[in-house]
Design a protein around this motif. Sequence first.
Motif, PDB file in Angstrom:
ATOM      1  N   LYS A   1       0.823  -1.212   0.000  1.00 49.13           N
ATOM      2  CA  LYS A   1       0.000   0.000   0.000  1.00 49.13           C
ATOM      3  C   LYS A   1       0.858   1.264   0.000  1.00 49.13           C
ATOM      4  N   GLN A   2       2.064   1.180   0.557  1.00 44.85           N
ATOM      5  CA  GLN A   2       2.994   2.302   0.567  1.00 44.85           C
ATOM      6  C   GLN A   2       4.413   1.785   0.389  1.00 44.85           C
TER       7      GLN A   2
ATOM      8  N   LYS B   1      13.624   7.969  -4.530  1.00 42.82           N
ATOM      9  CA  LYS B   1      12.330   7.983  -5.228  1.00 42.82           C
ATOM     10  C   LYS B   1      12.541   7.995  -6.738  1.00 42.82           C
TER      11      LYS B   1
ATOM     12  N   LYS C   1       5.855   3.988 -12.927  1.00 47.64           N
ATOM     13  CA  LYS C   1       5.212   5.299 -12.792  1.00 47.64           C
ATOM     14  C   LYS C   1       3.937   5.226 -11.963  1.00 47.64           C
ATOM     15  N   TYR C   2       3.335   4.047 -11.928  1.00 46.46           N
ATOM     16  CA  TYR C   2       2.109   3.864 -11.145  1.00 46.46           C
ATOM     17  C   TYR C   2       2.379   3.864  -9.638  1.00 46.46           C
TER      18      TYR C   2
ATOM     19  N   ASN D   1       4.105   6.206  -8.110  1.00 46.35           N
ATOM     20  CA  ASN D   1       4.418   7.565  -7.659  1.00 46.35           C
ATOM     21  C   ASN D   1       3.640   7.965  -6.404  1.00 46.35           C
ATOM     22  N   ASN D   2       2.344   7.693  -6.396  1.00 48.93           N
ATOM     23  CA  ASN D   2       1.511   8.092  -5.253  1.00 48.93           C
ATOM     24  C   ASN D   2       1.718   7.199  -4.032  1.00 48.93           C
ATOM     25  N   LYS D   3       2.285   6.029  -4.245  1.00 47.45           N
ATOM     26  CA  LYS D   3       2.541   5.125  -3.114  1.00 47.45           C
ATOM     27  C   LYS D   3       3.837   5.462  -2.377  1.00 47.45           C
TER      28      LYS D   3
ATOM     29  N   LYS E   1       6.430   7.353  -0.271  1.00 43.88           N
ATOM     30  CA  LYS E   1       6.475   8.369   0.777  1.00 43.88           C
ATOM     31  C   LYS E   1       7.923   8.559   1.220  1.00 43.88           C
TER      32      LYS E   1
ATOM     33  N   ASN F   1       1.990   8.425   8.068  1.00 41.77           N
ATOM     34  CA  ASN F   1       1.822   7.575   6.891  1.00 41.77           C
ATOM     35  C   ASN F   1       1.003   6.330   7.211  1.00 41.77           C
TER      36      ASN F   1
ATOM     37  N   LYS G   1      -2.690   6.961   7.277  1.00 36.88           N
ATOM     38  CA  LYS G   1      -3.290   7.052   5.945  1.00 36.88           C
ATOM     39  C   LYS G   1      -3.663   5.670   5.417  1.00 36.88           C
TER      40      LYS G   1
END
Length: 366
Positions: free
Chosen positions: A111-112, A121, A131-132, A134-136, A138, A361, A364
Amino acid sequence: MQKINIIGTFFGCSGFASHIRQLATALHEAGAYVRVDTPKPQGWELTVKDHELLMLTREFEQDMVSILIGQPHFMPLVWSENPTSAIPFVIWEGDRIPHFWCKYLLDERIKQIWCPSEHVKKAILFYPENKYLNNKIKIVPHGVNLNIFQPLEKKEEKRPFIFCSNKGFSQGINDRGGMQFLVKAYVEEFTNKDNVLLKLKINPSYLNGEFNVVKEFENIGVIKKSNSPKLMISTANIDYKQMPMVYDGDVFISPTMAEAFNIPPAESMAMGLPCIVTKFGGQVDFVNNKNGWLVKGKLVEVTWDKMYENVRWMRPDVKELRKIMRWCYEHPAEVKKKGQEALKSSVKMTWNNSAKLVLENLKKIS
């Protein structure tokens, strides 16, 4: 109460061990229920503090979140025990991670993904298929214990201008930490007519019985001459609380070829020292032209270490390093001003702040 199971290397003086010890302690002090899963050497019970003993002897519980501070291809071992709640904390040096790590990081159970810097990063996102992620991803930076690392009072009597460095060194001319470039720049730029001193603290965890530091420097052309400047080298295993004496100087230098974060410059900044660092690696997140100097270099492919196959590091420009060191020596007042800026920059770089980010984190995910 957040229950956390940290998996990795706790004992020894490696960067991984220091990271886990300091982060686990900060999480414990923040009120988390922390367990540390690590190989234990014989007699380990006599070497730890009370709170560390508690973390190292707790049993695993199913409602714990497991954090693997290590290499992602070990995630299957973590999933075997904790299949639904596990986070890889990726530590890596170079412009890209090993490609075979991608399939583990892309697993839907993750999930992260945590990493200590923008550098890491970018290394994860180097491959298009990632690229998918990116939002995971932290960023949870490493930190500094400001109770230990504080500015020292400078003695008034005349003393040499002191450059200092703290890093491992075990691979001669190709060593990632870059001490070979620092020593080369120093002995080529200064002589015994210059009132300077270079202090090197070499981390003994990366040395082996056959590695001779002085001989390795001689192999890369650093040979003591009658007019050589003063150079001090220590390979002693210094207690963590005594580490501030390593940074008792005027400027800290880290001409490393690649770092995930680079804790020593952060520690030296907390003591009021400006830093000269390579313009590549995790240290670029907190060292800039206001509180230090960024040395340019050339990206080179690592061909001498299979672990870093197809990865590129930056070899710093020794001539530019020499120029900056000379400028520092001749402009001590300006150096002190940058040191004050370095001290200001260090205020937020604490393990307590790292622990807060960890807990935020995890909320979340919940």
